[in-house]
Design a protein around this motif. Structure first.
Motif, PDB file in Angstrom:
ATOM      1  N   ALA A  11       0.836  -1.202   0.000  1.00  0.00           N
ATOM      2  CA  ALA A  11       0.000   0.000   0.000  1.00  0.00           C
ATOM      3  C   ALA A  11       0.871   1.252   0.000  1.00  0.00           C
ATOM      4  O   ALA A  11       0.562   2.240  -0.674  1.00  0.00           O
ATOM      5  CB  ALA A  11      -0.920  -0.018   1.214  1.00  0.00           C
ATOM      6  N   ALA A  12       1.976   1.216   0.749  1.00  0.00           N
ATOM      7  CA  ALA A  12       2.870   2.370   0.798  1.00  0.00           C
ATOM      8  C   ALA A  12       3.475   2.659  -0.573  1.00  0.00           C
ATOM      9  O   ALA A  12       3.570   3.813  -0.997  1.00  0.00           O
ATOM     10  CB  ALA A  12       3.962   2.133   1.829  1.00  0.00           C
ATOM     11  N   ALA A  13       3.898   1.601  -1.272  1.00  0.00           N
ATOM     12  CA  ALA A  13       4.490   1.794  -2.597  1.00  0.00           C
ATOM     13  C   ALA A  13       3.457   2.338  -3.576  1.00  0.00           C
ATOM     14  O   ALA A  13       3.757   3.207  -4.407  1.00  0.00           O
ATOM     15  CB  ALA A  13       5.058   0.474  -3.111  1.00  0.00           C
ATOM     16  N   ARG A  14       2.228   1.851  -3.493  1.00  0.00           N
ATOM     17  CA  ARG A  14       1.179   2.355  -4.376  1.00  0.00           C
ATOM     18  C   ARG A  14       0.837   3.803  -4.046  1.00  0.00           C
ATOM     19  O   ARG A  14       0.539   4.600  -4.933  1.00  0.00           O
ATOM     20  CB  ARG A  14      -0.063   1.465  -4.282  1.00  0.00           C
ATOM     21  N   ASP A  15       0.906   4.162  -2.775  1.00  0.00           N
ATOM     22  CA  ASP A  15       0.693   5.546  -2.384  1.00  0.00           C
ATOM     23  C   ASP A  15       1.734   6.448  -3.038  1.00  0.00           C
ATOM     24  O   ASP A  15       1.406   7.486  -3.614  1.00  0.00           O
ATOM     25  CB  ASP A  15       0.748   5.677  -0.865  1.00  0.00           C
ATOM     26  N   VAL A  16       2.990   6.057  -2.928  1.00  0.00           N
ATOM     27  CA  VAL A  16       4.064   6.849  -3.524  1.00  0.00           C
ATOM     28  C   VAL A  16       3.901   6.935  -5.034  1.00  0.00           C
ATOM     29  O   VAL A  16       4.136   7.981  -5.650  1.00  0.00           O
ATOM     30  CB  VAL A  16       5.433   6.251  -3.150  1.00  0.00           C
ATOM     31  N   ALA A  17       3.430   5.850  -5.646  1.00  0.00           N
ATOM     32  CA  ALA A  17       3.309   5.810  -7.101  1.00  0.00           C
ATOM     33  C   ALA A  17       2.170   6.671  -7.634  1.00  0.00           C
ATOM     34  O   ALA A  17       2.300   7.276  -8.704  1.00  0.00           O
ATOM     35  CB  ALA A  17       3.109   4.360  -7.555  1.00  0.00           C
ATOM     36  N   TYR A  18       1.060   6.752  -6.878  1.00  0.00           N
ATOM     37  CA  TYR A  18      -0.140   7.331  -7.462  1.00  0.00           C
ATOM     38  C   TYR A  18      -0.747   8.530  -6.718  1.00  0.00           C
ATOM     39  O   TYR A  18      -1.576   9.235  -7.269  1.00  0.00           O
ATOM     40  CB  TYR A  18      -1.234   6.255  -7.566  1.00  0.00           C
ATOM     41  N   LEU A  20      -0.721  12.128  -4.882  1.00  0.00           N
ATOM     42  CA  LEU A  20      -0.044  13.404  -4.705  1.00  0.00           C
ATOM     43  C   LEU A  20      -0.573  14.021  -3.403  1.00  0.00           C
ATOM     44  O   LEU A  20      -1.734  14.388  -3.309  1.00  0.00           O
ATOM     45  CB  LEU A  20      -0.325  14.328  -5.898  1.00  0.00           C
ATOM     46  N   HIS A  21       0.284  14.126  -2.404  1.00  0.00           N
ATOM     47  CA  HIS A  21      -0.118  14.514  -1.054  1.00  0.00           C
ATOM     48  C   HIS A  21      -0.152  16.024  -0.860  1.00  0.00           C
ATOM     49  O   HIS A  21       0.710  16.740  -1.365  1.00  0.00           O
ATOM     50  CB  HIS A  21       0.853  13.929  -0.025  1.00  0.00           C
ATOM     51  N   PRO A  22      -1.119  16.519  -0.088  1.00  0.00           N
ATOM     52  CA  PRO A  22      -1.099  17.926   0.311  1.00  0.00           C
ATOM     53  C   PRO A  22      -0.082  18.164   1.425  1.00  0.00           C
ATOM     54  O   PRO A  22       0.265  17.239   2.169  1.00  0.00           O
ATOM     55  CB  PRO A  22      -2.531  18.160   0.830  1.00  0.00           C
ATOM     56  N   ALA A  23       0.387  19.408   1.531  1.00  0.00           N
ATOM     57  CA  ALA A  23       1.232  19.850   2.652  1.00  0.00           C
ATOM     58  C   ALA A  23       2.388  18.887   2.913  1.00  0.00           C
ATOM     59  O   ALA A  23       2.671  18.525   4.055  1.00  0.00           O
ATOM     60  CB  ALA A  23       0.385  20.020   3.920  1.00  0.00           C
ATOM     61  N   ASP A  25       6.491  17.519   1.456  1.00  0.00           N
ATOM     62  CA  ASP A  25       7.652  17.561   0.574  1.00  0.00           C
ATOM     63  C   ASP A  25       7.579  16.311  -0.307  1.00  0.00           C
ATOM     64  O   ASP A  25       7.860  15.200   0.148  1.00  0.00           O
ATOM     65  CB  ASP A  25       8.940  17.576   1.403  1.00  0.00           C
ATOM     66  N   LEU A  26       7.171  16.478  -1.545  1.00  0.00           N
ATOM     67  CA  LEU A  26       6.858  15.322  -2.383  1.00  0.00           C
ATOM     68  C   LEU A  26       8.097  14.519  -2.735  1.00  0.00           C
ATOM     69  O   LEU A  26       8.024  13.282  -2.864  1.00  0.00           O
ATOM     70  CB  LEU A  26       6.126  15.789  -3.638  1.00  0.00           C
ATOM     71  N   ARG A  27       9.237  15.149  -2.900  1.00  0.00           N
ATOM     72  CA  ARG A  27      10.466  14.380  -3.167  1.00  0.00           C
ATOM     73  C   ARG A  27      10.871  13.556  -1.952  1.00  0.00           C
ATOM     74  O   ARG A  27      11.270  12.400  -2.079  1.00  0.00           O
ATOM     75  CB  ARG A  27      11.605  15.328  -3.565  1.00  0.00           C
ATOM     76  N   ARG A  28      10.760  14.145  -0.773  1.00  0.00           N
ATOM     77  CA  ARG A  28      11.053  13.375   0.441  1.00  0.00           C
ATOM     78  C   ARG A  28      10.062  12.229   0.608  1.00  0.00           C
ATOM     79  O   ARG A  28      10.432  11.144   1.034  1.00  0.00           O
ATOM     80  CB  ARG A  28      11.033  14.294   1.660  1.00  0.00           C
ATOM     81  N   HIS A  29       8.809  12.481   0.231  1.00  0.00           N
ATOM     82  CA  HIS A  29       7.802  11.420   0.338  1.00  0.00           C
ATOM     83  C   HIS A  29       8.154  10.232  -0.551  1.00  0.00           C
ATOM     84  O   HIS A  29       7.898   9.079  -0.184  1.00  0.00           O
ATOM     85  CB  HIS A  29       6.419  11.969  -0.032  1.00  0.00           C
ATOM     86  N   GLU A  30       8.736  10.518  -1.686  1.00  0.00           N
ATOM     87  CA  GLU A  30       9.162   9.416  -2.569  1.00  0.00           C
ATOM     88  C   GLU A  30      10.199   8.534  -1.876  1.00  0.00           C
ATOM     89  O   GLU A  30      10.273   7.327  -2.148  1.00  0.00           O
ATOM     90  CB  GLU A  30       9.753   9.983  -3.861  1.00  0.00           C
ATOM     91  N   GLU A  31      10.968   9.126  -0.969  1.00  0.00           N
ATOM     92  CA  GLU A  31      12.016   8.365  -0.268  1.00  0.00           C
ATOM     93  C   GLU A  31      11.480   7.615   0.949  1.00  0.00           C
ATOM     94  O   GLU A  31      11.849   6.456   1.174  1.00  0.00           O
ATOM     95  CB  GLU A  31      13.120   9.323   0.197  1.00  0.00           C
ATOM     96  N   VAL A  32      10.603   8.270   1.733  1.00  0.00           N
ATOM     97  CA  VAL A  32      10.223   7.684   3.026  1.00  0.00           C
ATOM     98  C   VAL A  32       8.856   7.031   3.014  1.00  0.00           C
ATOM     99  O   VAL A  32       8.557   6.186   3.878  1.00  0.00           O
ATOM    100  CB  VAL A  32      10.279   8.735   4.147  1.00  0.00           C
ATOM    101  N   GLY A  33       7.979   7.391   2.056  1.00  0.00           N
ATOM    102  CA  GLY A  33       6.656   6.793   1.996  1.00  0.00           C
ATOM    103  C   GLY A  33       5.743   7.262   3.116  1.00  0.00           C
ATOM    104  O   GLY A  33       6.121   8.060   3.972  1.00  0.00           O
ATOM    105  N   PRO A  34       4.512   6.757   3.118  1.00  0.00           N
ATOM    106  CA  PRO A  34       3.509   7.244   4.064  1.00  0.00           C
ATOM    107  C   PRO A  34       3.429   6.415   5.344  1.00  0.00           C
ATOM    108  O   PRO A  34       3.867   5.267   5.400  1.00  0.00           O
ATOM    109  CB  PRO A  34       2.211   7.066   3.277  1.00  0.00           C
TER     110      PRO A  34
END
Length: 455
Positions: A11-18, A20-23, A25-34
């Motif tokens: 689920a975390a990988a799919r979150d990163v893939a699809y 786009l989170h509010p508020a 750092d989207l590049r950091r999110h690609e690294e650490v996931g939700p």
């Protein structure tokens, strides 16, 4: 500590893939996931590993009655079966929206007479801006359009509401604020007061600053002043003594409307029903959202004074209609949930609970005031903040106090507590259903995190 990289197809990988989170750092999110939250009950939420957390910010300042409240679930389902959707355009209505409008008018300050519904606080503030412009046009004052708010204010992120907001993160890269939106000083005594300046003297200076801006721009060009009674997302900033009294005097002198943004303050957060009650504010328009439904359904509202309504009504007659509104304005399910939520607040005396438990809350919060890392503790009711010291943070090896606060929030999460890092301030805003024992446990978890940071 960074989260592990998401596993493929999780689920975390799919979150990163699809997603786009509010508020974020989207590049950091690609690294650490939700962090993925799957369930909630009372003041607790549970992630996808089964770990429980105390939700110390009530989601986003908003889940007053806690998670998993069956009465709200049942009321939403009942309304879905009866009338899942209808609108309020062109002389249409439904029973729930009439009931909620009547209830809001009855419970808000006496001068407020009509309620208008939106889907969010941002939309409600946008609507207030448009309504104020419409009002002045109807009164034959087309030049009276500029809006004043404050630095560090938060009023939402749509284009107009985002212009009201006074936080650089919500302006940078967006070409905001728009022209015609002006900002005065944040009423934060710790940072904005001069050495030795009392709260009352500070408040008087801020009122003078506001009046000087009005006179410089021309009172006939200034339409309204927007303010949160207690500033939330700007860092839990409590106004200094006499501030609102003095600000209101300036606005009345120059015929400028006052809009109270109660999106965070409203429905008990400050230990009274509204922040206006806590701080003695008599607004021309009140903006509401968040705890109106405990965020079980998206809903915003504004309640307006009789003079504002009369001018807008005249304008709508002249133009053929008030040409504003949303598909979801007064959505039956959202307003039904709001009515049930307000019943729960009343029956369980959750506003009183916030007032009764506030001393216990601040006994813990203020207990950090003497710690080396802490610059200040502050708040009202069941909303509070602990601001870290810039000097102590840099001495401890952090780039600044904001970096130390982010680390503190990460450590708290490891200890099973979700709080909010807002710049240099760690913010607390638990559900209004919290008990004395749960307050003790919340701060026990925070203390462990703080001790780890200090070490």
């Amino acid at each position: 500590m960074d989260a592990p990289a998401p596993k493929p197809n999780s689920a975390a990988a799919r979150d990163v893939a699809y997603h786009l989170h509010p508020a974020t750092d989207l590049r950091r999110h690609e690294e650490v996931g939700p962090m993925i939250i799957e369930r909630g009950r009372g003041i607790y939420v549970t992630d996808d590993t089964g770990k429980d957390y105390i939700e110390g910010l009530a989601g986003l300042w908003s889940v007053a009655v806690g998670f998993g409240e069956q009465r709200l679930i049942d009321r939403a389902a009942e309304q879905m079966r009866q009338l899942p959707y209808y609108h309020s355009f062109a002389h249409k209505a439904h029973p729930a929206v009439i009931d909620l409008a009547e209830r809001l008018v009855a419970m808000t300050p006496e001068r407020l007479e009509k309620a208008f519904f939106t889907n969010s606080g941002s939309e409600a503030n946008d609507t207030a801006i448009k309504m104020i412009w419409y009002y002045n046009n109807a009164l034959g004052r087309p030049q009276k359009k500029k809006i004043i708010s404050r630095r560090r204010a938060y009023h939402g992120v749509t284009i107009a509401a985002g212009s009201l907001t006074g936080l650089p993160i919500n302006h940078n890269g967006f070409d905001l604020p728009l022209p015609g939106f002006l900002h005065v000083s944040c009423p934060h005594h710790l940072h904005e007061a001069r050495p030795g300046e009392s709260e009352e003297a500070f408040a008087a200076r801020l009122a003078d600053e506001l009046e000087a801006l009005i006179l410089a721009e021309g009172p006939d060009t200034i339409a309204a002043f927007f303010g949160e009674p207690l500033m939330g997302a700007g860092g839990v900033v409590v106004p200094p003594a006499t501030y609102w009294e003095r600000i209101q005097a300036v606005l009345r002198k120059h015929d400028i409307l006052l809009v109270a943004d109660e999106v965070i303050n409203g429905f008990g957060r400050t230990g009274a029903m509204f922040g206006c009650d806590t701080f003695g504010i008599d607004p021309d328009i009140m903006v509401l959202s968040k705890q109106i439904t405990s965020s079980y359904a998206p809903l915003g509202a504004l309640v307006v004074s009789g003079p504002v309504y009369e001018a807008v009504a005249d304008g709508s007659h002249a133009h053929g209609a008030f040409g504003h509104g949303f598909t979801g304005s007064g959505h039956p399910v959202a307003v039904a949930v709001a009515l049930e939520n307000l019943d729960i607040l009343a029956e369980r005396d959750l506003v009183g609970n916030a007032a009764r438990l506030s001393p216990r809350f601040f006994e813990h919060l203020d207990g950090f005031a003497g710690r080396d890392m802490v610059a200040e503790t502050r708040g009202r009711g069941l909303i509070g903040g602990i601001e870290l010291s810039a000097e102590a943070a840099t001495a401890a090896g952090f780039a600044n106090a904001a970096a130390a606060t982010r680390r503190l929030a990460e450590l708290a999460q490891e200890e099973g507590l979700i709080i909010r890092a807002i710049g240099e301030t760690a913010a607390f805003c638990p559900p209004l259903i919290i008990t004395e024992t749960e307050i003790d446990e919340m701060f026990a978890r925070f203390t462990r995190a703080f001790d780890r940071l200090a070490a």
